[in-house]
Motif scaffolding. Structure first.
Motif, short mmCIF file in Angstrom:
data_model
loop_
_atom_site.label_atom_id
_atom_site.label_comp_id
_atom_site.label_asym_id
_atom_site.label_seq_id
_atom_site.Cartn_x
_atom_site.Cartn_y
_atom_site.Cartn_z
N ARG A 19 0.81 -1.64 -0.21
CA ARG A 19 -0.44 0.55 0.32
C ARG A 19 1.47 1.29 -0.04
O ARG A 19 1.99 1.64 0.04
CB ARG A 19 -1.06 -0.07 1.28
N ASN A 20 0.13 2.23 -0.77
CA ASN A 20 1.31 3.36 -0.19
C ASN A 20 1.38 3.96 1.06
O ASN A 20 -0.56 5.19 1.13
CB ASN A 20 0.57 4.10 -1.54
N THR A 21 1.88 4.34 1.66
CA THR A 21 1.99 4.85 2.75
C THR A 21 2.93 6.06 3.05
O THR A 21 2.46 6.44 4.87
CB THR A 21 2.50 3.48 4.19
N SER A 22 2.14 6.71 2.12
CA SER A 22 3.27 7.88 2.47
C SER A 22 2.02 8.85 2.63
O SER A 22 0.84 8.66 2.41
CB SER A 22 3.99 8.12 1.17
N ALA A 23 2.69 10.29 2.95
CA ALA A 23 2.02 11.29 3.62
C ALA A 23 1.39 12.34 2.17
O ALA A 23 1.13 13.33 1.99
CB ALA A 23 1.94 12.17 4.86
N VAL A 24 2.39 12.00 0.98
CA VAL A 24 1.99 12.04 -0.35
C VAL A 24 -0.19 12.32 -0.36
O VAL A 24 -0.64 11.94 -0.24
CB VAL A 24 2.52 11.96 -1.55
N PRO A 25 -0.07 12.89 -1.48
CA PRO A 25 -1.63 13.49 -1.62
C PRO A 25 -1.93 12.29 -2.53
O PRO A 25 -3.33 12.22 -2.51
CB PRO A 25 -1.58 14.66 -2.63
N ASP A 26 -1.54 11.89 -3.28
CA ASP A 26 -2.05 10.81 -3.86
C ASP A 26 -2.01 9.28 -3.34
O ASP A 26 -2.95 8.23 -3.76
CB ASP A 26 -0.87 10.55 -5.46
N ALA A 27 -1.78 9.25 -2.17
CA ALA A 27 -1.52 8.45 -0.90
C ALA A 27 -3.07 7.50 -1.38
O ALA A 27 -3.58 6.17 -1.87
CB ALA A 27 -1.20 8.47 -0.51
N ASP A 28 -4.32 8.45 -1.27
CA ASP A 28 -5.38 7.99 -0.65
C ASP A 28 -6.58 7.44 -2.99
O ASP A 28 -6.58 6.04 -2.57
CB ASP A 28 -6.28 9.33 -0.59
N VAL A 29 -6.11 7.61 -3.28
CA VAL A 29 -5.75 7.74 -4.88
C VAL A 29 -5.64 6.22 -5.63
O VAL A 29 -5.68 5.83 -5.71
CB VAL A 29 -5.28 8.60 -6.49
N ASP A 30 -4.04 6.56 -5.14
CA ASP A 30 -3.36 4.90 -4.72
C ASP A 30 -3.50 4.17 -4.35
O ASP A 30 -3.99 2.94 -4.75
CB ASP A 30 -1.34 4.72 -4.49
N ASN A 31 -4.35 4.00 -2.87
CA ASN A 31 -4.99 3.14 -2.70
C ASN A 31 -5.88 2.81 -2.60
O ASN A 31 -6.48 1.44 -2.61
CB ASN A 31 -4.79 3.52 -0.53
N ALA A 32 -7.10 3.71 -2.92
CA ALA A 32 -8.20 3.13 -3.73
C ALA A 32 -8.33 2.62 -4.70
O ALA A 32 -8.89 1.64 -5.03
CB ALA A 32 -9.07 4.82 -4.24
N GLN A 33 -6.54 2.86 -5.98
CA GLN A 33 -6.56 1.25 -7.46
C GLN A 33 -6.09 0.52 -7.08
O GLN A 33 -6.97 -0.82 -6.77
CB GLN A 33 -5.79 1.98 -8.00
N ILE A 34 -5.50 -0.01 -5.89
CA ILE A 34 -5.67 -1.19 -5.03
C ILE A 34 -6.63 -1.96 -4.81
O ILE A 34 -6.27 -2.78 -4.65
CB ILE A 34 -4.32 -0.49 -3.65
#
Length: 143
Positions: A46-61
């Motif tokens: 999962r994308n566990t970073s605090a970058v703005p795209d993390a939520d979008v990445d995790n939704a795709q995952i």
């Protein structure tokens, strides 16, 4: 900030082997997670970073995982694991291009009152962090 670093080209640190027993363990954990019906229980990166795209990445995952889950009222049992080896550099939607390895999980989809259905779900692994270890990152659902 890089979450996952490929060490493939680093002459002082090569990728570790991805042996059948490691793939079997990963497959068992993934099937157990898929059977819960909750994408968060499936052990993929999962994308566990605090970058703005993390939520979008995790939704795709999570969408990738949901597509591989058994239908409501059904469950999977793991029948076999087949190593597909090096898959070359691939771009997963939520990760930068990386070297990938693949194994396929053959599962039996068991639903009450219906014949079992055999399905194949691929698992793509990418280099993760330091140390040359492979980490399961994405599922490939065959129709």
């Amino acid at each position: 900030f890089a979450l996952y670093l490929s060490t493939r080209n680093d002459s002082t640190n090569t990728m570790k082997d991805y042996p059948p027993q490691r793939q079997q363990q990963a497959a068992e954990s993934i099937v157990t997670g898929l059977n819960t019906g909750n994408p968060k229980n499936v052990p993929l990166l999962r994308n566990t970073s605090a970058v703005p795209d993390a939520d979008v990445d995790n939704a795709q995952i999570n969408a990738n995982i949901t597509a591989a889950m058994p239908p409501a009222g059904c469950r999977y049992t793991l029948a076999s694991v087949t190593d597909r080896g090096d898959q070359g550099v691939q771009k997963l939607p939520w990760f930068s291009p990386h070297e990938t390895r693949r194994f396929d999980m053959t599962v039996h989809q068991i639903c009450a009152g219906r014949p079992d259905v055999e399905r194949t779900i691929g698992v793509l692994a990418i280099p993760s962090g330091m140390g040359g270890y492979w980490a399961e990152a994405s599922l490939v659902v065959n129709p």
